[in-house]
Write an enzyme that holds these catalytic residues in place. Structure first.
Site, mmCIF file in Angstrom:
data_model
loop_
_atom_site.group_PDB
_atom_site.id
_atom_site.type_symbol
_atom_site.label_atom_id
_atom_site.label_comp_id
_atom_site.label_asym_id
_atom_site.label_seq_id
_atom_site.Cartn_x
_atom_site.Cartn_y
_atom_site.Cartn_z
ATOM 1 N N SER A 70 0.886 -1.360 -0.005
ATOM 2 C CA SER A 70 -0.084 -0.055 0.190
ATOM 3 C C SER A 70 0.753 1.460 0.155
ATOM 4 C CB SER A 70 -1.052 0.030 1.183
ATOM 5 O OG SER A 70 -0.230 0.101 2.291
ATOM 6 N N LYS A 120 0.012 4.249 6.885
ATOM 7 C CA LYS A 120 -0.421 5.033 5.780
ATOM 8 C C LYS A 120 -0.004 6.519 6.031
ATOM 9 C CE LYS A 120 -3.298 1.789 3.834
ATOM 10 N NZ LYS A 120 -2.900 0.722 4.426
#
Length: 284
Positions: free
Chosen positions: A152, A190
């Site tokens: 990610s 993230k």
């Protein structure tokens, strides 16, 4: 050096010009040696020391029991022996590399965390899978490490298998990379972003959607540094694949807009309307 060089010359009764001629150097060069405005190379130092019958250390006014090993190793005109054998150029280089690669002061150890569990302190033994020594310059700046799983954050240069060194921080700034415990179960890495006051987690990969942070989600820390092995060819192929896939999708959208006479300004307005509509739905 200037003081002892002048003492040696005065003892011989030679003028600067006479000594310079004997040493085969310019009188102006000798004058700069004696005033300290210029330093001779090691070969010249040896020649002067031999002429006066003193040591190089005496001319340099330093403790004769000390030896600048780097200076000697780097001077190709100085023979260095080990036993009765002279050191070759390769052996000199090997010694220099060994000196240059002397081990640094050991740094502190920080815990490496596995799956973070809810309801217990972050650095409790139940979360720890091992320990990692970090450089001494990071002491106090990092508290724990995590091994990256998934792709990610590949667009930010963080790949699966990398180690991220993190600082405990529950109040990061927007734009920082954070470690978050979602739904009291899943740990994720993230970007932390805020839009219209709403905090989100954003991946560095277009295949992942933003995650809106909920009241129960827990920000555990932020990334300070990334440790990684040399990237593999597969990592590059994956990057190319993601880039090309995104370009093809946008090319398709642009071609359809052009074919139907939709101008860029109109397309921008449509996107803005869709975003506003989505935000209103999320607010309900």
């Amino acid at each position: 050096m200037p003081k002892n060089l002048r003492i040696c010359r005065d003892k011989t009764g030679l003028s600067q010009r006479e000594l310079a001629k004997l040493l085969k150097i310019a009188p102006s060069t000798l004058a700069m040696y004696e005033t300290g405005r210029r330093a001779p190379d090691y070969a010249t130092l040896e020649r002067m020391a031999n002429f006066f019958g003193v040591s190089v250390d005496y001319l340099l006014d330093r403790d004769e029991r000390k030896l600048d090993l780097l200076h000697v190793l780097e001077d190709a005109n100085t023979e260095i022996t080990a036993g009765d054998k002279s050191l070759s150029r390769e052996q000199r280089l090997a010694v220099l590399r060994a000196l240059d690669g002397a081990p640094a002061v050991p740094g502190p150890e920080i815990p490496v965390l596995g799956r973070i569990k809810a309801g217990i302190p972050l650095l409790s033994e139940q979360n720890i899978t091992g320990y990692l020594e970090v450089p001494s310059d990071l002491a106090g700046y990092v508290d724990f490490a995590l091994k990256v799983v998934g792709d990610s954050m590949i667009g930010a240069g963080i790949s699966e298998g990398d180690i991220v060194l993190c600082k405990e921080d529950k109040n990061p700034y927007p734009g920082q990379i954070v470690i978050v415990l979602l739904n009291n179960y899943e740990t994720t890495l993230k970007f932390f972003v805020k839009e219209n006051g709403q905090p989100y987690l954003r991946a560095a990969n277009p295949n992942y959607q933003d995650i809106a942070l909920r009241p129960g989600d827990q920000i555990q820390g932020r990334v300070v540094r990334v440790w990684k092995d040399a990237p593999t060819l597969n990592a590059y192929r994956e990057y190319i694949y993601l880039s090309e896939e995104t370009k093809l999708e946008w090319n398709d959208v642009i071609e359809k807009a052009i074919a139907n006479g939709v101008k860029p300004s109109a397309l921008r307005e449509i996107i803005n309307m869709q975003l506003e509509f989505a935000k209103r739905l999320a607010g309900k």
